[in-house]
Design a protein around this motif. Structure first.
Motif, short mmCIF file in Angstrom:
data_model
loop_
_atom_site.label_atom_id
_atom_site.label_comp_id
_atom_site.label_asym_id
_atom_site.label_seq_id
_atom_site.Cartn_x
_atom_site.Cartn_y
_atom_site.Cartn_z
N LEU A 186 0.77 -1.18 0.08
CA LEU A 186 -0.03 0.16 0.11
C LEU A 186 0.96 1.28 -0.17
O LEU A 186 0.57 2.20 -0.81
CB LEU A 186 -0.90 0.08 1.20
CG LEU A 186 -1.94 -1.16 1.22
CD1 LEU A 186 -2.80 -1.06 2.59
CD2 LEU A 186 -2.98 -0.87 -0.06
N ARG A 187 1.87 1.12 0.75
CA ARG A 187 2.74 2.29 1.05
C ARG A 187 3.63 2.64 -0.38
O ARG A 187 3.83 3.69 -0.88
CB ARG A 187 3.65 2.30 2.03
CG ARG A 187 2.99 2.40 3.42
CD ARG A 187 3.73 2.19 4.47
NE ARG A 187 5.06 3.18 4.40
CZ ARG A 187 5.88 3.23 5.18
NH1 ARG A 187 6.41 2.07 6.21
NH2 ARG A 187 6.94 4.06 5.16
N TYR A 188 4.08 1.57 -1.07
CA TYR A 188 4.70 1.48 -2.27
C TYR A 188 3.55 2.22 -3.44
O TYR A 188 4.02 3.08 -4.05
CB TYR A 188 5.09 0.28 -2.89
CG TYR A 188 5.43 0.37 -4.44
CD1 TYR A 188 6.59 0.37 -4.58
CD2 TYR A 188 4.35 -0.30 -5.31
CE1 TYR A 188 7.15 0.58 -6.08
CE2 TYR A 188 4.71 -0.18 -6.71
CZ TYR A 188 5.81 0.14 -6.86
OH TYR A 188 6.46 0.09 -8.44
N LEU A 189 2.74 1.52 -3.46
CA LEU A 189 1.63 2.37 -4.33
C LEU A 189 1.25 3.88 -4.01
O LEU A 189 1.30 4.86 -4.98
CB LEU A 189 0.12 1.91 -4.27
CG LEU A 189 0.32 0.29 -4.79
CD1 LEU A 189 -1.16 -0.37 -4.65
CD2 LEU A 189 0.72 0.52 -6.32
N ALA A 190 1.38 4.38 -2.85
CA ALA A 190 1.11 5.64 -2.45
C ALA A 190 2.31 6.51 -2.84
O ALA A 190 2.08 7.81 -3.36
CB ALA A 190 1.16 5.81 -0.86
N GLY B 114 -5.72 -9.37 -2.44
CA GLY B 114 -6.23 -9.26 -1.41
C GLY B 114 -6.42 -7.91 -0.61
O GLY B 114 -7.14 -7.91 0.36
N LEU B 115 -5.90 -6.83 -1.12
CA LEU B 115 -6.15 -5.60 -0.80
C LEU B 115 -7.16 -4.69 -1.48
O LEU B 115 -7.60 -5.48 -2.57
CB LEU B 115 -4.74 -4.81 -1.01
CG LEU B 115 -3.48 -5.28 -0.41
CD1 LEU B 115 -2.27 -4.57 -0.86
CD2 LEU B 115 -3.55 -5.40 1.29
N ASP B 116 -7.70 -3.78 -1.00
CA ASP B 116 -8.75 -3.01 -1.49
C ASP B 116 -8.26 -1.99 -2.48
O ASP B 116 -7.67 -0.90 -2.22
CB ASP B 116 -9.54 -2.21 -0.23
CG ASP B 116 -10.60 -1.43 -0.88
OD1 ASP B 116 -11.09 -1.59 -1.87
OD2 ASP B 116 -11.24 -0.50 -0.19
N LEU B 117 -7.99 -2.30 -3.84
CA LEU B 117 -7.31 -1.60 -4.48
C LEU B 117 -8.14 -1.31 -5.89
O LEU B 117 -9.19 -2.01 -6.04
CB LEU B 117 -5.97 -2.16 -5.22
CG LEU B 117 -5.01 -2.47 -3.96
CD1 LEU B 117 -3.66 -3.22 -4.47
CD2 LEU B 117 -4.56 -1.34 -3.47
N VAL B 118 -7.88 -0.34 -6.55
CA VAL B 118 -8.63 -0.11 -7.93
C VAL B 118 -7.84 -0.55 -8.99
O VAL B 118 -6.26 -0.67 -9.02
CB VAL B 118 -8.90 1.29 -8.09
CG1 VAL B 118 -10.04 1.76 -7.25
CG2 VAL B 118 -7.96 2.28 -8.08
N THR B 119 -8.21 -0.86 -10.14
CA THR B 119 -7.32 -1.31 -11.26
C THR B 119 -7.51 -0.25 -12.53
O THR B 119 -8.53 -0.03 -12.84
CB THR B 119 -7.36 -2.72 -11.78
OG1 THR B 119 -8.82 -2.90 -12.15
CG2 THR B 119 -7.10 -3.63 -10.43
N TYR B 120 -6.39 -0.38 -13.13
CA TYR B 120 -6.36 0.27 -14.57
C TYR B 120 -5.55 -0.49 -15.46
O TYR B 120 -4.98 -1.50 -15.23
CB TYR B 120 -5.66 1.78 -14.65
CG TYR B 120 -6.17 2.79 -13.59
CD1 TYR B 120 -7.03 3.56 -13.84
CD2 TYR B 120 -5.49 2.84 -12.05
CE1 TYR B 120 -7.80 4.56 -12.83
CE2 TYR B 120 -5.96 3.65 -11.22
CZ TYR B 120 -7.07 4.50 -11.50
OH TYR B 120 -7.54 5.36 -10.77
N LEU C 215 -2.86 -2.56 -13.77
CA LEU C 215 -1.92 -1.74 -12.83
C LEU C 215 -3.04 -1.40 -11.83
O LEU C 215 -4.24 -1.28 -11.80
CB LEU C 215 -1.81 -0.33 -13.48
CG LEU C 215 -1.15 -0.16 -14.78
CD1 LEU C 215 -0.76 1.16 -15.16
CD2 LEU C 215 0.37 -0.81 -14.45
N PHE C 216 -2.29 -1.52 -10.50
CA PHE C 216 -3.19 -1.28 -9.19
C PHE C 216 -2.81 0.04 -8.67
O PHE C 216 -1.68 0.64 -8.86
CB PHE C 216 -2.66 -2.57 -8.24
CG PHE C 216 -3.00 -4.06 -8.92
CD1 PHE C 216 -4.42 -4.65 -8.24
CD2 PHE C 216 -2.15 -4.53 -9.51
CE1 PHE C 216 -4.49 -5.95 -8.73
CE2 PHE C 216 -2.38 -5.80 -10.10
CZ PHE C 216 -3.65 -6.57 -9.57
#
Length: 367
Positions: A198-202, A227-233, A241-242
């Motif tokens: 999550l922190r990497y994505l931030a 398993g995480l609450d993510l959106v995708t592109y 991409l997450f």
């Protein structure tokens, strides 16, 4: 679908490179999930180019006060991280360090009880900080004829490099102490993999599973990310991409000022597909065959050349000598007048930060 330019602007925004940030150095280091620090002083330039009014002592004090440390983490390379992140992330990355040890030194360590080596090494380094050469020599007295013992310890024991290593204006050999001893706290339980993603994505998103694995060095992260609450592109090549829900996406037309990045900047190292910030044709000039990641310039958000500062001495008369500092900018293609002016202005700031002690400073474009 997100275009390459949209991904570029998102990355720059999260890396604090679209505009200077007012956050403190420690908060920036934590937001970036650490900064590669293989070159001991590169993080100073990395923070200077991202933060408003950053001073050398802002980072030096973090190291001397043990609020931040330098330790082998992502990709098995030395990173500057906060003390909290050192303790939380090091256990998460243990499988990577185990794998690197097996592939690089496994045969040399056949039959060696690594647990016993680690126990002895901890005792030695808790008496005083040791360089790897010193540690190798002392361990060799207990295990004669064995090689790579110090490198094995690096993999199985969390080792921080202690000051003055990494302190601006100081110098010192890399010497090591177990992280728990240096920080006076235990390691985490290794359950922070999801938080790490999550922190990497931030700081680096949107990103693919391969991007996260390239940054961390870990494998098998798809199940963690699913398993995480993510959106995708999707990117222009159809790669999934997450991202974090609601994370900023500034848009392709967001202005990106010129920037100077130091050696080994994580902006260039944290994706499997680096074309969101650097054309593939430029990679051989930035990533050298001996493992150096050279200092670069960003123009319109993309790597557009290299820079270095050449130091020298000049006689000032009456037996006095001064030091010169010349910033050499080597663009990959001809630059327009406005871009040259912007780089020169930012380069003056860079010279003042890196070479403020020089009696004469200059900027030279190598075109």
């Amino acid at each position: 679908m997100l275009t390459r330019r949209e991904l570029n602007r998102a990355l720059l925004d999260r890396q604090m490179l679209l505009r200077p940030s007012d956050v403190k150095a420690l908060a920036a280091i934590e937001h970036l999930v650490g900064m590669q620090s293989q070159a001991p002083l590169s993080a100073y330039v990395g923070l200077w180019t991202r933060l408003r009014n950053f001073r050398h002592e802002d980072l030096a004090e973090l190291l001397t006060e043990r609020t931040a440390v330098r330790i082998a983490l992502m990709r098995g390379t030395i990173h500057l991280v906060s003390a909290d992140d050192c303790l939380a992330l090091r256990p998460v990355l243990q499988p990577l360090l185990d794998r690197l040890l097996r592939t690089s030194r496994g045969r040399l360590l056949d039959g060696v009880d690594l647990g016993e080596v680690a126990r002895v090494a901890r005792e030695l380094m808790e008496e005083r900080p040791l360089s790897f050469a010193e540690l190798e020599e002392l361990l060799g007295e207990r295990w004669p004829g064995r090689d790579a013992l110090a490198q094995a310890v690096r993999a199985v024991v969390p080792l921080v490099q202690v000051p003055p290593r990494g302190v601006w204006g100081a110098s010192g050999q890399a010497r090591h102490v177990p992280a728990e001893s240096w920080l006076g706290r235990p390691l985490g339980d290794g359950s922070a993999a999801g938080d790490m993603v999550l922190r990497y994505l931030a700081a680096f998103g949107p990103a693919s599973v391969k991007d996260v694995q390239a940054w961390s060095g870990l494998t098998g992260l798809r199940s963690v990310m699913k398993g995480l609450d993510l959106v995708t592109y999707r990117d222009e090549n159809g790669v999934e991409l997450f991202d974090l829900p609601g994370a900023p996406l500034p848009g392709a037309d967001a202005e990106a000022p010129v920037r100077f990045l130091g050696e080994f900047d994580n902006l260039l190292l944290s994706h499997a597909d680096r074309t969101r910030v650097m054309a593939e044709e430029h990679r051989p000039r930035v990533f050298t065959i001996n493992g150096i990641i050279r200092a670069t310039i960003l123009v319109d958000g993309f790597v557009a050349g290299l820079w270095r500062i050449e130091r020298g001495r000049v006689e000032r008369g009456r037996g006095q000598a001064g030091e010169t500092a010349v910033l050499e900018i080597e663009p990959f293609a001809p630059l327009g007048a406005a871009t040259r002016d912007a780089l020169a202005a930012e380069g003056e700031r860079l010279l003042g930060f890196v070479a403020g002690d020089a009696t004469a400073r200059d900027i030279r474009f190598l075109e």
